[in-house]
Design a protein around this motif. Structure first.
Motif, PDB file in Angstrom:
ATOM      1  N   GLY A  39      14.845   2.894   6.212  1.00 55.86           N
ATOM      2  CA  GLY A  39      13.654   2.978   7.044  1.00 55.86           C
ATOM      3  C   GLY A  39      13.764   4.136   8.011  1.00 55.86           C
ATOM      4  N   SER A  40      13.965   5.340   7.492  1.00 55.31           N
ATOM      5  CA  SER A  40      14.119   6.531   8.316  1.00 55.31           C
ATOM      6  C   SER A  40      12.861   7.392   8.215  1.00 55.31           C
ATOM      7  CB  SER A  40      15.349   7.338   7.869  1.00 55.31           C
ATOM      8  OG  SER A  40      15.400   8.554   8.566  1.00 55.31           O
ATOM      9  N   PRO A  41      11.880   7.141   9.074  1.00 60.16           N
ATOM     10  CA  PRO A  41      10.657   7.943   8.977  1.00 60.16           C
ATOM     11  C   PRO A  41      10.895   9.413   9.276  1.00 60.16           C
ATOM     12  CG  PRO A  41      10.554   6.480  10.886  1.00 60.16           C
ATOM     13  CD  PRO A  41      11.795   6.135  10.127  1.00 60.16           C
ATOM     14  N   GLU A  76       0.806  -1.226   0.000  1.00 62.80           N
ATOM     15  CA  GLU A  76       0.000   0.000   0.000  1.00 62.80           C
ATOM     16  C   GLU A  76       0.841   1.279   0.000  1.00 62.80           C
ATOM     17  OE1 GLU A  76      -3.287  -0.383  -0.337  1.00 62.80           O
ATOM     18  OE2 GLU A  76      -2.871  -2.544  -0.327  1.00 62.80           O
ATOM     19  N   ILE A  77       2.166   1.163  -0.086  1.00 62.40           N
ATOM     20  CA  ILE A  77       2.996   2.366  -0.027  1.00 62.40           C
ATOM     21  C   ILE A  77       2.818   3.227  -1.274  1.00 62.40           C
ATOM     22  CG2 ILE A  77       4.726   1.381   1.523  1.00 62.40           C
ATOM     23  CD1 ILE A  77       6.593   1.091  -0.924  1.00 62.40           C
ATOM     24  N   PHE A 137      13.056   9.800  -2.546  1.00 61.18           N
ATOM     25  CA  PHE A 137      11.602   9.902  -2.424  1.00 61.18           C
ATOM     26  C   PHE A 137      11.177   9.545  -1.011  1.00 61.18           C
ATOM     27  CE2 PHE A 137      12.380   8.913  -6.813  1.00 61.18           C
ATOM     28  CZ  PHE A 137      11.360   9.480  -7.549  1.00 61.18           C
ATOM     29  N   PRO A 138      10.323  10.350  -0.391  1.00 57.17           N
ATOM     30  CA  PRO A 138       9.704   9.892   0.850  1.00 57.17           C
ATOM     31  C   PRO A 138       8.762   8.730   0.513  1.00 57.17           C
ATOM     32  CG  PRO A 138       9.356  12.256   0.531  1.00 57.17           C
ATOM     33  CD  PRO A 138       9.923  11.707  -0.732  1.00 57.17           C
ATOM     34  N   VAL A 139       8.794   7.698   1.321  1.00 58.99           N
ATOM     35  CA  VAL A 139       7.889   6.558   1.162  1.00 58.99           C
ATOM     36  C   VAL A 139       6.795   6.721   2.220  1.00 58.99           C
ATOM     37  CG1 VAL A 139       7.679   4.049   1.322  1.00 58.99           C
ATOM     38  CG2 VAL A 139       9.685   5.070   0.218  1.00 58.99           C
ATOM     39  N   LEU A 140       5.552   6.686   1.749  1.00 58.52           N
ATOM     40  CA  LEU A 140       4.410   6.968   2.612  1.00 58.52           C
ATOM     41  C   LEU A 140       3.454   5.789   2.667  1.00 58.52           C
ATOM     42  CD1 LEU A 140       3.706  10.489   1.053  1.00 58.52           C
ATOM     43  CD2 LEU A 140       5.088  10.006   3.074  1.00 58.52           C
ATOM     44  N   LEU A 141       2.803   5.642   3.795  1.00 54.40           N
ATOM     45  CA  LEU A 141       1.742   4.651   3.962  1.00 54.40           C
ATOM     46  C   LEU A 141       0.564   5.385   4.590  1.00 54.40           C
ATOM     47  CD1 LEU A 141       0.772   1.671   3.876  1.00 54.40           C
ATOM     48  CD2 LEU A 141       1.630   1.473   6.222  1.00 54.40           C
ATOM     49  N   ASP A 142      -0.513   5.481   3.850  1.00 52.36           N
ATOM     50  CA  ASP A 142      -1.680   6.243   4.311  1.00 52.36           C
ATOM     51  C   ASP A 142      -1.283   7.646   4.750  1.00 52.36           C
ATOM     52  OD1 ASP A 142      -3.410   4.071   3.852  1.00 52.36           O
ATOM     53  OD2 ASP A 142      -2.993   3.257   5.849  1.00 52.36           O
ATOM     54  N   GLY A 143      -0.368   8.277   4.007  1.00 52.93           N
ATOM     55  CA  GLY A 143       0.077   9.630   4.307  1.00 52.93           C
ATOM     56  C   GLY A 143       1.121   9.732   5.398  1.00 52.93           C
ATOM     57  N   GLN A 144       1.438   8.628   6.058  1.00 53.44           N
ATOM     58  CA  GLN A 144       2.430   8.624   7.133  1.00 53.44           C
ATOM     59  C   GLN A 144       3.799   8.257   6.563  1.00 53.44           C
ATOM     60  OE1 GLN A 144       1.670   5.732  10.203  1.00 53.44           O
ATOM     61  NE2 GLN A 144       3.384   6.412  11.443  1.00 53.44           N
ATOM     62  N   ALA A 145       4.811   9.043   6.910  1.00 56.06           N
ATOM     63  CA  ALA A 145       6.174   8.801   6.435  1.00 56.06           C
ATOM     64  C   ALA A 145       6.723   7.516   7.049  1.00 56.06           C
ATOM     65  CB  ALA A 145       7.066   9.988   6.783  1.00 56.06           C
ATOM     66  N   LYS A 146       7.265   6.642   6.208  1.00 53.49           N
ATOM     67  CA  LYS A 146       7.821   5.371   6.677  1.00 53.49           C
ATOM     68  C   LYS A 146       9.324   5.234   6.410  1.00 53.49           C
ATOM     69  CE  LYS A 146       5.351   2.543   8.210  1.00 53.49           C
ATOM     70  NZ  LYS A 146       4.931   2.349   9.601  1.00 53.49           N
TER      71      LYS A 146
END
Length: 185
Positions: free
Chosen positions: A97-99, A31-32, A69-78
């Protein structure tokens, strides 16, 4: 476009380590989404150790030929993904994996939403100092903003007097960066 085409490769690459990267399970990674890309730049170490305030930015910074690129899950930075050249093809060549860094990139874009041209979105990476700066350019002046990469309250080991909520002229802080590089070296 290359990032969207290669997104499935990134997903397959990080799925086995899903929980190490802060995901609930391997399925959640499907879902990312990706935030906006930032072109990566590095210091020109041949020039930077002899830095003078009259040096042009292009003498000090060199393109890394990569994008973060920032990797997001439901708008949350992961985390953050790095797109670069691999055997003549643009593909994901790294993931962290640096949120905190991902959220810093998202926050920077939100604060600078007047930047409509994504080619102006750049990040200066200084691996020996484990430090990243967002770059904004205004004519000949290059400004940098320190990107937070650690959880709030965690002390930084370098560039401790720089604030993540302030923007600095690159030429003004370059002596401090050079000093830190020499100490690390």
């Amino acid at each position: 476009q290359a990032a969207q085409v290669d997104l499935n490769y990134l997903i397959r690459h990080i799925q086995p380590l899903a929980q190490n990267y802060g995901f609930a399970d391997e399925q959640e990674i499907n879902e990312i989404t990706l935030g906006l890309p930032y072109e990566l730049y590095n210091l020109n170490y041949d020039q930077v150790l002899d830095h003078t305030s009259d040096m042009a930015t292009k003498q000090v910074l060199i393109p890394a030929q990569q994008w973060i690129f920032p990797v997001l899950l439901d708008g949350q930075a992961k985390g953050v993904a790095i797109l670069g050249d691999e055997n003549g093809t643009l593909r994901f060549v790294g993931y962290s994996g640096s949120p905190q860094l991902a959220q810093s990139l998202v926050n920077f874009q939100t604060q600078h939403d007047q930047v409509e041209n994504t080619s102006l979105m750049k990040v200066l990476q200084i691996p020996p100092l484990e430090t990243n700066f967002a770059i904004t350019q205004h004519g000949e002046q290059t400004d940098v903003t320190l990107l937070s990469e650690v959880a709030p309250g965690t002390e930084r080991g370098v560039l401790t007097d720089l604030n993540t909520s302030q923007t600095y002229d690159l030429n003004e802080i370059m002596p401090q960066i050079v000093q830190e590089l020499e100490e690390v070296r």
